[in-house]
Design a protein around this motif. Structure first.
Motif, PDB file in Angstrom:
ATOM      1  N   GLN A  91      -9.576 -24.766 -60.627  1.00 13.40           N
ATOM      2  CA  GLN A  91      -8.349 -24.620 -59.858  1.00 13.40           C
ATOM      3  C   GLN A  91      -7.202 -25.191 -60.703  1.00 13.40           C
ATOM      4  O   GLN A  91      -7.268 -26.349 -61.131  1.00 13.40           O
ATOM      5  CB  GLN A  91      -8.451 -25.362 -58.521  1.00 13.40           C
ATOM      6  CG  GLN A  91      -9.587 -24.882 -57.636  1.00 13.40           C
ATOM      7  CD  GLN A  91      -9.723 -25.708 -56.361  1.00 13.40           C
ATOM      8  OE1 GLN A  91      -8.724 -25.996 -55.689  1.00 13.40           O
ATOM      9  NE2 GLN A  91     -10.955 -26.080 -56.027  1.00 13.40           N
ATOM     10  N   HIS A 123      -8.435 -27.959 -53.670  1.00  9.65           N
ATOM     11  CA  HIS A 123      -9.310 -27.958 -52.495  1.00  9.65           C
ATOM     12  C   HIS A 123     -10.675 -28.509 -52.914  1.00  9.65           C
ATOM     13  O   HIS A 123     -11.507 -27.781 -53.466  1.00  9.65           O
ATOM     14  CB  HIS A 123      -9.464 -26.538 -51.951  1.00  9.65           C
ATOM     15  CG  HIS A 123      -9.645 -26.478 -50.475  1.00  9.65           C
ATOM     16  ND1 HIS A 123     -10.627 -27.186 -49.825  1.00  9.65           N
ATOM     17  CD2 HIS A 123      -8.972 -25.805 -49.500  1.00  9.65           C
ATOM     18  CE1 HIS A 123     -10.563 -26.955 -48.528  1.00  9.65           C
ATOM     19  NE2 HIS A 123      -9.561 -26.127 -48.298  1.00  9.65           N
ATOM     20  N   ARG A 126     -13.986 -26.666 -52.159  1.00 10.92           N
ATOM     21  CA  ARG A 126     -14.247 -25.403 -52.843  1.00 10.92           C
ATOM     22  C   ARG A 126     -14.752 -25.601 -54.273  1.00 10.92           C
ATOM     23  O   ARG A 126     -14.932 -24.629 -54.999  1.00 10.92           O
ATOM     24  CB  ARG A 126     -12.990 -24.543 -52.845  1.00 10.92           C
ATOM     25  CG  ARG A 126     -12.581 -24.093 -51.434  1.00 10.92           C
ATOM     26  CD  ARG A 126     -11.310 -23.284 -51.460  1.00 10.92           C
ATOM     27  NE  ARG A 126     -10.905 -22.884 -50.107  1.00 10.92           N
ATOM     28  CZ  ARG A 126      -9.757 -22.281 -49.805  1.00 10.92           C
ATOM     29  NH1 ARG A 126      -8.898 -21.976 -50.791  1.00 10.92           N
ATOM     30  NH2 ARG A 126      -9.475 -21.983 -48.559  1.00 10.92           N
TER      31      ARG A 126
END
Length: 463
Positions: A91, A123, A126
């Motif tokens: 991410q 997140h 995730r």
């Protein structure tokens, strides 16, 4: 340390940054560095005024932070940010490079009190490689302010809850975790290489001056403490190269340049690497202090005793180099000597420059601005004109400004070397050798297309 024309190590490390091979198994970790103001419609004078105001405030906060080991230097206006990615799958995050603090943190979901940012919040749920740290872990115990999360809280039972404050009373509160960090010199983070266990903060309550256009998604601490990125990667050194004020092209940050990789590149290189030792400050061990001896304007050495620039026994004063301070700030009495010397030597009419000393340039004139030099132990920083002079034109009137700031009475005898004075120089922090080296460079010409595709643990030597 004396200046060396062909040092076997440091010149080789710095000079060879332009030709690092992707195929070499010992290539350093690299990240892409960009200016936060790149692409914004600000004039050169507007940029400088913002920088001058910010630097004066930041210098005062440096001084105030000396009274508390927990108060890290205030995050800047996001002068320079690094790009990397966290988690599996990666991410993307963008973090302000901050040599005045240690903690690495980014905003995370859930985010009850966060500033807006262009990228999605990280997140943790995730990421298949994210693990929260427990409050009994050494990293948690090493923080000045931490506690244990409770059942049904936002951070989870027995998790490490941190509160990390900065000099301007900005605060990030969240939970510590570990995850894979992916480093790459381009946007395709999936093609980069990763470190599997980096401790960082998931900030979910972030208050103060944090802004997405300044801070990005959080901060990357590059200080001397155990939680900083260089410390966690166990590198012996790191370097950066700041592009010019109006530059929009990226440049690299490199961590862990191997000592034996570029020795053959040193021979025949004409540049001069300057090297000066770091000074340890027991009151502020995070910061990178230098031994400043004096300042020269033109042919005039300012009449300031060397002892005025030195650290005191209680850890106040001294001179430090900082990535987040925009322009160099001096104690008021030294700044006034510098200002008066420039006025005397330039012999031009001064004009309103806000926080900066500015002069009116007569039509057709090409004034020769006196040289500006900072004398450190073993090295002199002889600034190029563009690293301390700003030329601008408004309403048909030309002016020049001296880009050095008055830190104010609050900072007493502290000098802060800002990033404007570091433009277009490779700055190498030799952590193992406890010294700083610098050499002129065209930062935007450093090759960023090389992305190393190998396990990162091969970079580092065991300490």
């Amino acid at each position: 340390m004396a200046e060396l024309h062909k040092p076997a190590l440091l010149l080789a490390l710095l000079a060879a940054l332009l030709a690092i091979s992707c195929s070499d198994a010992t290539a350093p970790v690299r990240m892409q560095l960009t200016r936060a103001d790149a692409g914004r419609s600000l004039t050169r004078r507007e940029l400088l005024q913002r920088m001058a105001l910010h630097s004066k405030a930041r210098a005062a906060r440096f001084y105030r932070s000396g009274s508390s080991a927990s108060a890290q230097v205030v995050p800047g206006k996001g002068e320079y940010r690094v790009k990397l990615a966290v988690g599996t799958p990666p991410q993307p995050v963008e973090l302000e490079l901050n040599t005045g603090s240690d903690l690495i943190w980014t905003q995370c979901q859930p985010c009850p009190s966060c500033f807006q940012q262009e990228l999605p919040y990280f997140h943790p749920s995730r990421s298949s490689t994210f693990s929260p740290l427990r409050c009994g872990s050494p990293a948690c115990q090493g923080l000045q302010f931490s506690s244990c999360g409770t059942q049904n809280s936002l951070w989870g039972n027995q998790s490490c809850v941190y509160t990390y404050s900065y000099g301007d009373k900005s605060v990030t509160t969240g939970f510590l975790g570990v995850d894979k960090f992916t480093f790459a010199g381009a946007a395709a983070h999936a093609t980069g290489h990763g470190v599997s266990r980096v401790t960082f903060g998931c900030g979910i309550f972030n208050t103060g001056i944090f802004r997405s256009d300044a801070t990005g998604t959080g901060l990357a601490g590059f200080g001397r403490g155990p939680l900083s990125l260089p410390s966690q990667l166990k590198v012996d050194n790191f370097s950066y190269c700041f592009t010019s004020l109006t530059g929009s092209k990226p440049s690299p940050v490199l961590l862990g340049l191997p000592a034996n990789l570029y020795r053959s590149s040193a021979h025949g290189h004409s540049a001069v690497v300057k090297t000066t030792p770091f000074i340890h400050n027991h009151a502020n061990p995070t910061y990178y202090y230098l031994s400043l001896k004096g300042i020269t304007v033109g042919s005039t050495r300012l009449p300031v005793p060397e002892s005025t620039f030195a650290l005191t026994k209680n850890g106040t004063g001294g001179a430090l180099i900082d990535s987040g301070t925009s322009i160099t700030t001096l104690p008021t009495h030294i700044y006034r000597l510098l200002r008066d010397t420039f006025v005397s030597q330039l012999k031009l009419r001064t004009t309103d420059g806000g926080e900066l000393l500015c002069f009116v340039v007569p039509k057709g004139a090409k004034p020769r601005v006196p040289k500006l030099m900072f004398h450190f132990e073993g090295a002199t920083l002889d600034l190029p004109r563009e690293n301390y002079v700003l030329d601008y034109e408004e309403k048909g009137r030309r002016a020049i400004c001296i880009v050095i700031g008055d830190g104010g009475e609050l900072i007493q005898n502290m000098t802060v070397i800002g990033n404007y004075q570091q433009q277009n120089m490779h700055i190498l922090y030799d952590l193992d050798g406890n010294k700083l080296s610098f050499v002129p460079a065209h930062c935007d010409r450093v090759n960023l297309s090389c992305i190393v595709k190998r396990p990162v643990h091969g970079v580092f030597r065991n300490k």
